[in-house]
Design an enzyme around this catalytic site. Structure first.
Site, PDB file in Angstrom:
ATOM      1  N   SER A 256       0.808  -1.219   0.000  1.00  0.00           N
ATOM      2  CA  SER A 256       0.000   0.000   0.000  1.00  0.00           C
ATOM      3  C   SER A 256       0.838   1.265   0.000  1.00  0.00           C
ATOM      4  CB  SER A 256      -0.927   0.002   1.218  1.00  0.00           C
ATOM      5  OG  SER A 256      -2.065  -0.772   0.967  1.00  0.00           O
TER       6      SER A 256
ATOM      7  N   ASN B  68       0.686   4.316   2.562  1.00  0.00           N
ATOM      8  CA  ASN B  68       0.458   3.805   3.922  1.00  0.00           C
ATOM      9  C   ASN B  68       1.845   3.487   4.486  1.00  0.00           C
ATOM     10  OD1 ASN B  68       0.209   1.937   6.024  1.00  0.00           O
ATOM     11  ND2 ASN B  68      -1.558   0.879   5.131  1.00  0.00           N
TER      12      ASN B  68
ATOM     13  N   ALA C  82       3.130   2.513   7.330  1.00  0.00           N
ATOM     14  CA  ALA C  82       3.396   1.266   8.059  1.00  0.00           C
ATOM     15  C   ALA C  82       3.516   0.088   7.084  1.00  0.00           C
ATOM     16  CB  ALA C  82       2.283   0.999   9.066  1.00  0.00           C
ATOM     17  N   SER C  83       2.616   0.011   6.133  1.00  0.00           N
ATOM     18  CA  SER C  83       2.651  -1.101   5.165  1.00  0.00           C
ATOM     19  C   SER C  83       3.985  -1.126   4.425  1.00  0.00           C
ATOM     20  CB  SER C  83       1.488  -0.958   4.168  1.00  0.00           C
ATOM     21  OG  SER C  83       1.770  -1.572   2.938  1.00  0.00           O
TER      22      SER C  83
ATOM     23  N   HIS D  96      -6.371   7.332   4.686  1.00  0.00           N
ATOM     24  CA  HIS D  96      -7.826   7.345   4.908  1.00  0.00           C
ATOM     25  C   HIS D  96      -8.118   8.410   5.962  1.00  0.00           C
ATOM     26  CE1 HIS D  96      -7.987   2.808   3.738  1.00  0.00           C
ATOM     27  NE2 HIS D  96      -8.502   3.509   2.757  1.00  0.00           N
TER      28      HIS D  96
ATOM     29  N   ARG E 118      -7.076   8.325  -2.470  1.00  0.00           N
ATOM     30  CA  ARG E 118      -7.831   7.125  -2.859  1.00  0.00           C
ATOM     31  C   ARG E 118      -9.307   7.409  -3.188  1.00  0.00           C
ATOM     32  NH1 ARG E 118      -5.972   1.953   0.836  1.00  0.00           N
ATOM     33  NH2 ARG E 118      -3.823   2.553   1.272  1.00  0.00           N
TER      34      ARG E 118
ATOM     35  N   ARG F  25      -6.497  -4.936  -2.800  1.00  0.00           N
ATOM     36  CA  ARG F  25      -7.753  -4.662  -2.116  1.00  0.00           C
ATOM     37  C   ARG F  25      -8.937  -4.737  -3.089  1.00  0.00           C
ATOM     38  NH1 ARG F  25      -7.939  -1.776   3.308  1.00  0.00           N
ATOM     39  NH2 ARG F  25      -9.427  -3.479   3.288  1.00  0.00           N
TER      40      ARG F  25
ATOM     41  N   GLU G 227     -13.443   3.691  -0.807  1.00  0.00           N
ATOM     42  CA  GLU G 227     -12.742   2.963   0.260  1.00  0.00           C
ATOM     43  C   GLU G 227     -13.656   2.686   1.455  1.00  0.00           C
ATOM     44  OE1 GLU G 227      -9.016   2.335   0.379  1.00  0.00           O
ATOM     45  OE2 GLU G 227      -9.276   2.487  -1.782  1.00  0.00           O
TER      46      GLU G 227
ATOM     47  N   CYS H 278      -9.833   0.721  12.036  1.00  0.00           N
ATOM     48  CA  CYS H 278      -9.780   0.053  10.720  1.00  0.00           C
ATOM     49  C   CYS H 278     -10.384  -1.339  10.796  1.00  0.00           C
ATOM     50  CB  CYS H 278      -8.342  -0.129  10.250  1.00  0.00           C
ATOM     51  SG  CYS H 278      -7.414   1.375  10.067  1.00  0.00           S
TER      52      CYS H 278
ATOM     53  N   ASP I 193      -9.921   8.140   8.498  1.00  0.00           N
ATOM     54  CA  ASP I 193      -9.975   7.621   9.876  1.00  0.00           C
ATOM     55  C   ASP I 193      -8.590   7.525  10.518  1.00  0.00           C
ATOM     56  OD1 ASP I 193      -8.943   5.304   8.735  1.00  0.00           O
ATOM     57  OD2 ASP I 193     -10.682   4.048   9.172  1.00  0.00           O
TER      58      ASP I 193
HETATM   59  O1  SUG Z   1      -5.542  -0.333   2.642  1.00  0.00           O
HETATM   60  N1  SUG Z   1      -3.074  -1.996   4.504  1.00  0.00           N
HETATM   61  C1  SUG Z   1      -4.396  -1.398   4.439  1.00  0.00           C
HETATM   62  C2  SUG Z   1      -4.731  -0.742   5.743  1.00  0.00           C
HETATM   63  C3  SUG Z   1      -6.175  -0.314   5.810  1.00  0.00           C
HETATM   64  C4  SUG Z   1      -6.475   0.511   7.005  1.00  0.00           C
HETATM   65  N2  SUG Z   1      -7.835   0.832   7.027  1.00  0.00           N
HETATM   66  C5  SUG Z   1      -8.367   1.999   7.464  1.00  0.00           C
HETATM   67  N3  SUG Z   1      -7.622   3.067   7.608  1.00  0.00           N
HETATM   68  N4  SUG Z   1      -9.618   2.067   7.642  1.00  0.00           N
HETATM   69  C6  SUG Z   1      -4.490  -0.400   3.289  1.00  0.00           C
HETATM   70  O2  SUG Z   1      -3.528   0.325   3.053  1.00  0.00           O
HETATM   71  C7  SUG Z   1      -1.252  -3.418   3.716  1.00  0.00           C
HETATM   72  C8  SUG Z   1      -1.066  -4.784   3.097  1.00  0.00           C
HETATM   73  C9  SUG Z   1       0.378  -5.137   2.898  1.00  0.00           C
HETATM   74  O3  SUG Z   1       1.185  -4.257   2.633  1.00  0.00           O
HETATM   75  O4  SUG Z   1       0.704  -6.345   2.967  1.00  0.00           O
HETATM   76  C10 SUG Z   1      -2.688  -2.889   3.588  1.00  0.00           C
HETATM   77  O5  SUG Z   1      -3.387  -3.248   2.679  1.00  0.00           O
END
Ligand code: SUG
Length: 451
Positions: A25, A28, A30-31, A254, A218, A142, A178, A377, A256
């Site tokens: 992602s 994102n 952290a991802s 997002h 998104r 996703r 989303e 989430c 949230d």
């Molecule tokens: O869509 N992470 C999700 C996290 C979703 C969080 N949801 C909310 N904020 N409501 C995303 O980015 C990571 C998957 C990976 O990298 O393996 C992931 O899809």
């Protein structure tokens, strides 16, 4: 007319047996930063389930959505990866591109805030509860969730007299949706009409709107306008606000991740929206016009919490919930207690007697957090009246026995570690299928999976 009490049922996503870190992602933080790390699917599933059960024990209605079938062999075949057997498809995908394989393996449906946007029956023209499964077309891994999400929603909310499950929005990128991660419903009390705040990152039809420069936005304005129309929400019950492009560039993929609302309370960071003061003014005005009351606002400034601490702590990805005494509690991830500035802010909420938040509950959700998924989430708020909640299908409401059954099931089927190279292992496919097959029996949802 009989007064109907409406309550949120939190539908949490049960983390699937293939939970892994694939860095799928972009935008994102952290991802992307945990790409390639070893995951622990068993711990992930238990962490989420323990949070859900703790809230159920506090009297907060709690339900579970089952995981999706992963790896999705159907997706790989759809993308032209061939093979005589499913194991051969996996091997071919692995040699073609590891990211394609990871996309088919992602357990991302655990973040059910992205499963759908729902409208309670007292806000819709036809008096039914409406659901639109999110198409999630912004991310490959996703986008493959929408079909199964639709099937699950149709199975659980099967009663067409009370529920209307729509198809995901068609239209690809222009209608990128989303789900509830960008939606908040405000209301004065448990039976009143609600004000729906829809937050979008970009417009497909009006390219003149400011855009982020680093990361993609998104959600589109047009997707949410379509949902409001198809769900029959009167225009005076909707507000559409644009997310700040700077926030998206800081990793707020997002809304949230930077605001949370419940009933008449809105906790938000000053950097959440484009033209923040005007945006909040519009929201307050619409709420006042609809309800005759003032929206309670807790505004967090840059000085209090920086955007980067907002993203790393996931303070705003908390759950705001009613306490038994009529106050509110905040359910936060343990990362919030590890950041001194965030932890002090939370303590300040409790000390401030004007602040309706009187309790902070902290949960270890590290496995999900490393992929950018906090407490909010992991749940989708489905607002139903007591009559409607009696017409759910399947064994989805989380009580003591379902909790025990799910715990035993997780212990039996889930691995304790999964590394990127394990995804090519055909044994994982078999393990996942036999786990899900048993789960469909536990949850009384026969035929949910297609294998
Ligand atoms: O869509 N992470 C999700 C996290 C979703 C969080 N949801 C909310 N904020 N409501 C995303 O980015 C990571 C998957 C990976 O990298 O393996 C992931 O899809």
């Amino acid at each position: 007319m009989v007064f109907m009490r409406y309550r949120d049922i939190n539908f949490d996503g049960l983390v699937g047996p293939t939970h892994n870190y694939a860095g799928l992602s972009l935008g994102n933080v952290a991802s992307v930063s945990h790409k390639g790390n070893q995951s622990n699917p068993r711990a992930a599933a238990l962490q989420g389930l323990i949070k859900a059960k703790a809230l159920a024990d506090l009297g907060i209605p709690q339900a579970i959505f089952p995981p999706q079938e992963r790896p999705s062999i159907a997706s790989l075949r759809n993308w032209g990866i061939q093979g005589k057997t499913d194991a051969a498809v996996l091997a071919n995908a692995a040699s073609y591109h590891p990211t394609l394989l990871a996309a088919a393996y992602s357990a991302s449906a655990m973040w059910t805030a992205n499963a759908c946007t729902m409208t309670p029956s007292n806000d819709s023209e036809d008096g039914r509860a409406h659901f639109t499964p999110a198409n999630l077309c912004s991310k490959l891994h996703r986008s493959i969730e929408a079909e199964f999400t639709t099937r699950t929603l149709k199975a659980v909310f099967a009663d067409e007299e009370r529920f209307k499950v729509h198809e995901p929005l068609a239209g690809g990128d222009a209608m990128a949706d989303e789900g509830a991660a960008n939606h908040t419903r405000f209301s004065t009390s448990k039976g009143d009409k609600g004000l729906h705040l829809f937050v979008y990152g970009r417009s497909a039809l009006d390219p003149s709107l400011p855009q982020p420069h680093v990361f993609p936005a998104r959600q589109t304005l047009e997707s949410f306008q379509s949902i409001a129309r198809r769900h029959g929400i009167p225009p005076n019950q909707t507000v559409f606000l644009q997310q700040s492009p700077d926030a998206i560039d800081a990793g707020v993929f997002h809304n949230d991740v930077i605001s949370v609302g419940h009933q008449n309370l809105f906790l938000y960071h000053e950097a959440a929206f484009l033209n923040s003061d005007q945006a909040i003014h519009d929201l307050e005005k619409a709420y006042k016009q609809l309800t005759g009351e003032a929206l309670r606002l807790i505004r967090i400034s840059h000085e209090q919490i920086s955007l980067s601490d907002t993203v790393s702590s996931y303070l705003f990805n908390s759950q705001l919930l009613d306490t038994k005494d009529g106050d509110m509690m905040l359910v936060v991830p343990s990362e919030c207690r590890e950041k001194p500035s965030v932890s002090a802010l939370l303590d300040g909420f409790i000390d401030d007697h004007q602040n309706p938040v009187t309790e902070i509950l902290t949960f270890d959700l590290r496995e999900s957090m490393r992929n950018g998924g906090g407490p909010a989430c992991l749940r989708n708020r489905i607002t139903l009246n007591s009559n409607e909640s009696r017409h759910l299908k399947g064994r989805v409401l989380l009580d003591e026995t379902l909790f025990n059954d799910l715990q035993v099931w997780i212990q039996k089927h889930y691995r304790e570690s999964l590394a990127p190279e394990d995804l090519a292992d055909p044994k994982l496919l078999q393990e996942s299928r036999s786990a899900l097959d048993e789960l469909s029996q536990i949850m009384h949802l026969p035929g949910l999976y297609e294998f």
